[in-house]
Design a protein around this motif. Structure first.
Motif, mmCIF file in Angstrom:
data_model
loop_
_atom_site.group_PDB
_atom_site.id
_atom_site.type_symbol
_atom_site.label_atom_id
_atom_site.label_comp_id
_atom_site.label_asym_id
_atom_site.label_seq_id
_atom_site.Cartn_x
_atom_site.Cartn_y
_atom_site.Cartn_z
ATOM 1 N N ASP A 93 2.944 65.678 -33.686
ATOM 2 C CA ASP A 93 2.106 66.466 -32.782
ATOM 3 C C ASP A 93 0.673 65.959 -32.704
ATOM 4 O O ASP A 93 -0.172 66.588 -32.058
ATOM 5 N N GLY A 94 0.358 64.858 -33.345
ATOM 6 C CA GLY A 94 -1.006 64.350 -33.296
ATOM 7 C C GLY A 94 -1.045 62.844 -33.447
ATOM 8 O O GLY A 94 -0.046 62.228 -33.818
ATOM 9 N N PRO A 95 -2.184 62.273 -33.066
ATOM 10 C CA PRO A 95 -3.452 62.953 -32.728
ATOM 11 C C PRO A 95 -3.638 63.278 -31.243
ATOM 12 O O PRO A 95 -4.638 63.882 -30.873
ATOM 13 N N VAL A 96 -2.675 62.879 -30.383
ATOM 14 C CA VAL A 96 -2.863 63.048 -28.952
ATOM 15 C C VAL A 96 -2.179 64.303 -28.425
ATOM 16 O O VAL A 96 -2.783 65.095 -27.698
ATOM 17 N N TRP A 97 -0.916 64.517 -28.772
ATOM 18 C CA TRP A 97 -0.129 65.597 -28.175
ATOM 19 C C TRP A 97 -0.804 66.955 -28.296
ATOM 20 O O TRP A 97 -0.844 67.732 -27.331
ATOM 21 N N GLU A 98 -1.337 67.249 -29.462
ATOM 22 C CA GLU A 98 -1.924 68.568 -29.702
ATOM 23 C C GLU A 98 -3.170 68.827 -28.865
ATOM 24 O O GLU A 98 -3.590 69.978 -28.701
ATOM 25 N N LYS A 99 -3.770 67.767 -28.294
ATOM 26 C CA LYS A 99 -4.998 67.920 -27.510
ATOM 27 C C LYS A 99 -4.743 67.932 -26.002
ATOM 28 O O LYS A 99 -5.676 68.139 -25.228
ATOM 29 N N LEU A 100 -3.513 67.688 -25.593
ATOM 30 C CA LEU A 100 -3.227 67.553 -24.171
ATOM 31 C C LEU A 100 -3.074 68.896 -23.478
ATOM 32 O O LEU A 100 -2.611 69.870 -24.069
ATOM 33 N N ALA A 101 -3.435 68.916 -22.207
ATOM 34 C CA ALA A 101 -3.276 70.087 -21.348
ATOM 35 C C ALA A 101 -2.908 69.590 -19.956
ATOM 36 O O ALA A 101 -3.238 68.456 -19.587
ATOM 37 N N PRO A 102 -2.199 70.385 -19.171
ATOM 38 C CA PRO A 102 -1.850 69.963 -17.809
ATOM 39 C C PRO A 102 -3.085 69.532 -17.021
ATOM 40 O O PRO A 102 -4.125 70.196 -17.037
ATOM 41 N N GLY A 103 -2.966 68.390 -16.346
ATOM 42 C CA GLY A 103 -4.069 67.854 -15.558
ATOM 43 C C GLY A 103 -4.855 66.773 -16.264
ATOM 44 O O GLY A 103 -5.648 66.051 -15.628
ATOM 45 N N GLY A 135 -8.489 58.990 -24.398
ATOM 46 C CA GLY A 135 -9.775 58.507 -24.880
ATOM 47 C C GLY A 135 -9.580 57.312 -25.806
ATOM 48 O O GLY A 135 -8.914 56.336 -25.456
ATOM 49 N N GLU A 136 -10.135 57.406 -27.013
ATOM 50 C CA GLU A 136 -10.019 56.329 -27.988
ATOM 51 C C GLU A 136 -8.793 56.473 -28.885
ATOM 52 O O GLU A 136 -8.531 55.604 -29.718
ATOM 53 N N GLN A 137 -8.052 57.553 -28.746
ATOM 54 C CA GLN A 137 -6.911 57.803 -29.619
ATOM 55 C C GLN A 137 -5.597 57.473 -28.910
ATOM 56 O O GLN A 137 -5.476 57.618 -27.686
ATOM 57 N N ARG A 138 -4.629 57.048 -29.710
ATOM 58 C CA ARG A 138 -3.317 56.693 -29.174
ATOM 59 C C ARG A 138 -2.232 57.186 -30.128
ATOM 60 O O ARG A 138 -2.396 57.138 -31.346
ATOM 61 N N GLN A 139 -1.137 57.653 -29.562
ATOM 62 C CA GLN A 139 -0.022 58.184 -30.357
ATOM 63 C C GLN A 139 1.276 57.542 -29.896
ATOM 64 O O GLN A 139 1.534 57.412 -28.694
ATOM 65 N N ASP A 140 2.126 57.155 -30.862
ATOM 66 C CA ASP A 140 3.389 56.497 -30.548
ATOM 67 C C ASP A 140 4.438 57.490 -30.061
ATOM 68 O O ASP A 140 4.419 58.674 -30.416
#
Length: 253
Positions: free
Chosen positions: A116-126, A144-149
């Motif tokens: 669930d991180g570091p990207v998924w937990e910060k995402l929102a529609p749009g 941004g500067e973060q990437r998740q597999d």
């Protein structure tokens, strides 16, 4: 008097405490099945490892051109819009999903993230994200500067395959070795099996499996994984032999 009602008898041992034929057969059957499954996993491993090596050797599309870009053999990045995020269930674990819209008249698609991180937990529609792909496989999502597999990233499947194969091979070999040992005890009418003769090898097997799995998920060098696994098995089983034989040596001294 009905001898079959004796509390000391069981399907896997005789009333005298010696191994029964059923126990020997059961251990041999389980060991054979586990080793066979491990062999199938190892037979399928070269293709997965080859794909993982190609992925690690791939370069960004911006640095190269020609056929590599046309065939998708380079690492590409392109923008997409988050449509939705959701969780699901797979057995006892939670799964994390993202639906993305790539635009340009392309259809939205759904991908599963690894954790669930570091990207998924910060995402929102749009939200606007950067999608990383290779050979039409989406292997990461960036914000941004973060990437998740994603779970489809090349290299993940062979790691799991190798770890499971080694674990099954070790446990299967222990069952086959145990079947041979039980057969000898039965044939020679040896004394009843002591608890330490079962518990200590089981603990050693768990240690060996732990070493093998840790090596498989820590490095992608197959020769190093096999070397560490062999060393771990040798150390664990040598220690188990010494611990099992030590009490007998003390009593006969």
């Amino acid at each position: 008097m009905n001898r079959s009602s004796s509390p000391s008898s069981s399907p896997f041992s005789s009333p005298s405490g010696r191994p029964s034929l059923m126990g020997v057969t059961f251990a041999a059957l389980v060991g054979s099945v586990l080793v066979l499954v491990a062999a199938v996993l190892f037979a399928l491993l070269p293709g997965s490892l080859s794909e993982a090596r190609d992925f690690r050797a791939a370069r960004p599309c911006a640095e190269i051109g020609g056929s590599a870009v046309e065939n998708g053999d380079c690492l590409s990045e392109w923008p997409a819009t988050v449509v939705s995020t959701e969780t699901g269930r797979k057995k006892k674990s939670v799964t994390y999903w993202i639906t993305l819209d790539p635009g340009a008249e392309e259809q939205p698609f759904r991908i599963r993230m690894r954790g669930d991180g570091p990207v998924w937990e910060k995402l929102a529609p749009g939200d606007q994200v950067t999608v990383s792909s290779w050979r039409d496989v989406v292997w990461a999502v960036g914000l941004g500067e973060q990437r998740q597999d994603t779970t489809t990233k090349p290299g993940y499947a062979p790691t799991v395959q190798l770890a499971v194969g080694l674990a099954l091979l070790i446990v299967g070999a222990v069952f086959l070795r145990g079947a041979g040992w039980l057969h000898r005890l039965r044939a020679t009418r040896a004394p009843a099996v002591r608890a330490a003769q079962v518990v200590v090898p089981m603990a050693a097997t768990l240690v060996a499996v732990g070493v093998a799995v840790t090596a498989a998920v820590t490095t992608d060098r197959l020769w190093l994984v096999l070397l560490v696994t062999a060393a771990g098995c040798a150390a664990a089983w040598t220690a188990s032999v010494l611990l099992v034989r030590r009490p007998a040596g003390v009593r006969t001294a």
